[in-house]
Scaffold this motif. Sequence first.
Motif, PDB file in Angstrom:
ATOM      1  N   MET A   1       0.849  -1.203   0.000  1.00  0.00           N
ATOM      2  CA  MET A   1       0.000   0.000   0.000  1.00  0.00           C
ATOM      3  C   MET A   1       0.881   1.248   0.000  1.00  0.00           C
ATOM      4  O   MET A   1       1.811   1.372   0.784  1.00  0.00           O
ATOM      5  N   ASP A   5      -1.999   6.436   0.055  1.00  0.00           N
ATOM      6  CA  ASP A   5      -3.207   5.746   0.525  1.00  0.00           C
ATOM      7  C   ASP A   5      -3.211   5.633   2.043  1.00  0.00           C
ATOM      8  O   ASP A   5      -4.254   5.760   2.688  1.00  0.00           O
ATOM      9  N   ILE A   6      -2.022   5.388   2.610  1.00  0.00           N
ATOM     10  CA  ILE A   6      -1.910   5.258   4.065  1.00  0.00           C
ATOM     11  C   ILE A   6      -2.262   6.578   4.752  1.00  0.00           C
ATOM     12  O   ILE A   6      -2.931   6.603   5.781  1.00  0.00           O
ATOM     13  N   LEU A   9      -5.713   7.078   5.398  1.00  0.00           N
ATOM     14  CA  LEU A   9      -6.226   6.281   6.515  1.00  0.00           C
ATOM     15  C   LEU A   9      -5.922   6.950   7.854  1.00  0.00           C
ATOM     16  O   LEU A   9      -6.701   6.844   8.796  1.00  0.00           O
ATOM     17  N   LEU A 176      -5.852   1.075  13.471  1.00  0.00           N
ATOM     18  CA  LEU A 176      -5.034   1.247  12.272  1.00  0.00           C
ATOM     19  C   LEU A 176      -3.674   0.570  12.443  1.00  0.00           C
ATOM     20  O   LEU A 176      -3.184  -0.112  11.530  1.00  0.00           O
ATOM     21  N   GLN A 179      -4.343  -3.314  12.271  1.00  0.00           N
ATOM     22  CA  GLN A 179      -4.796  -3.814  10.977  1.00  0.00           C
ATOM     23  C   GLN A 179      -3.754  -3.640   9.882  1.00  0.00           C
ATOM     24  O   GLN A 179      -3.528  -4.546   9.071  1.00  0.00           O
ATOM     25  N   TYR A 180      -3.126  -2.463   9.833  1.00  0.00           N
ATOM     26  CA  TYR A 180      -2.214  -2.166   8.735  1.00  0.00           C
ATOM     27  C   TYR A 180      -0.743  -2.231   9.134  1.00  0.00           C
ATOM     28  O   TYR A 180       0.114  -2.331   8.263  1.00  0.00           O
ATOM     29  N   GLY A 181      -0.478  -2.140  10.434  1.00  0.00           N
ATOM     30  CA  GLY A 181       0.906  -2.217  10.881  1.00  0.00           C
ATOM     31  C   GLY A 181       1.304  -3.602  11.328  1.00  0.00           C
ATOM     32  O   GLY A 181       2.192  -4.239  10.737  1.00  0.00           O
ATOM     33  N   ASN A 183      -0.622  -6.598  11.520  1.00  0.00           N
ATOM     34  CA  ASN A 183      -1.061  -7.731  10.693  1.00  0.00           C
ATOM     35  C   ASN A 183      -0.383  -7.781   9.337  1.00  0.00           C
ATOM     36  O   ASN A 183      -0.237  -8.860   8.747  1.00  0.00           O
ATOM     37  N   ARG A 184       0.044  -6.649   8.810  1.00  0.00           N
ATOM     38  CA  ARG A 184       0.681  -6.610   7.488  1.00  0.00           C
ATOM     39  C   ARG A 184       2.195  -6.395   7.586  1.00  0.00           C
ATOM     40  O   ARG A 184       2.847  -6.110   6.591  1.00  0.00           O
ATOM     41  N   ARG A 186       3.967  -3.977   8.727  1.00  0.00           N
ATOM     42  CA  ARG A 186       4.434  -2.657   8.319  1.00  0.00           C
ATOM     43  C   ARG A 186       4.904  -1.895   9.553  1.00  0.00           C
ATOM     44  O   ARG A 186       4.133  -1.203  10.216  1.00  0.00           O
ATOM     45  N   ILE A 189       4.313   1.924   9.611  1.00  0.00           N
ATOM     46  CA  ILE A 189       2.990   2.396  10.024  1.00  0.00           C
ATOM     47  C   ILE A 189       2.882   2.409  11.547  1.00  0.00           C
ATOM     48  O   ILE A 189       2.311   3.333  12.145  1.00  0.00           O
TER      49      ILE A 189
END
Length: 217
Positions: A1, A5-6, A9, A176, A179-181, A183-184, A186, A189
């Motif tokens: 991503m 886009d981030i 969010l 956030l 979910q995006y840091g 789990n992925r 990142r 993030i």
Amino acid sequence: MAWADIFQLFLPATGETLYMVAASTILAYLIGLPLGIILVVTSPGHILPNPWVERTLGTVINILRSAPFIILLVALIPFTRAIVGTSVGTTAAIVPLVISAAPFVARVVESSLKEVPHGVIEAALSMGASPRQIIQKVLLPEAKASLILGVAITTISVIGYTAMAGAVGGGGLGDLAIQYGYNRFRTDIMIVTVVILVVIVQIIQSLGTTLARKLTH
């Protein structure tokens, strides 16, 4: 991503966190401030001594304060669903946030009001002031600087709670980050989330300290 886009969010997530913090802190003070006042005025030697009320209320507050927030968050799911119709989302997270923060507020208020010199209270009593007048015109005004610092401390604590609320779908920066840091995988993030939270905390603490200093003078 992509970062573009981030960034899209982070804006709503930050707004959700600020919404949860503001609503929870205000509601927690609406509950906790009267409780803190009752704890003080019913203590031995104060204007309305009542050991039974003080001990009972103090015990209830201690029980709620001792419960870890993440456990309270899960345990209150049925109650939260009954109040707001759902147990997921930002508004739903406010319910456990308030229940967790209110006892903390009560103790903060109690500590602030107990800093008021007893001689000032005795002087008001000697002039015929009623308990209500003493609370409104002596206790709260004399402790206003300490109470403002207490608001800052409470707000910062609630910010930490909102991050944990993200673990169960509470929304905001905590959600956030998970979910995006997490789990992925990142890490960047996660770091940005922490930086935003640190900035918010610093602003709140600085405002609280500055305002308390002005009120003291």
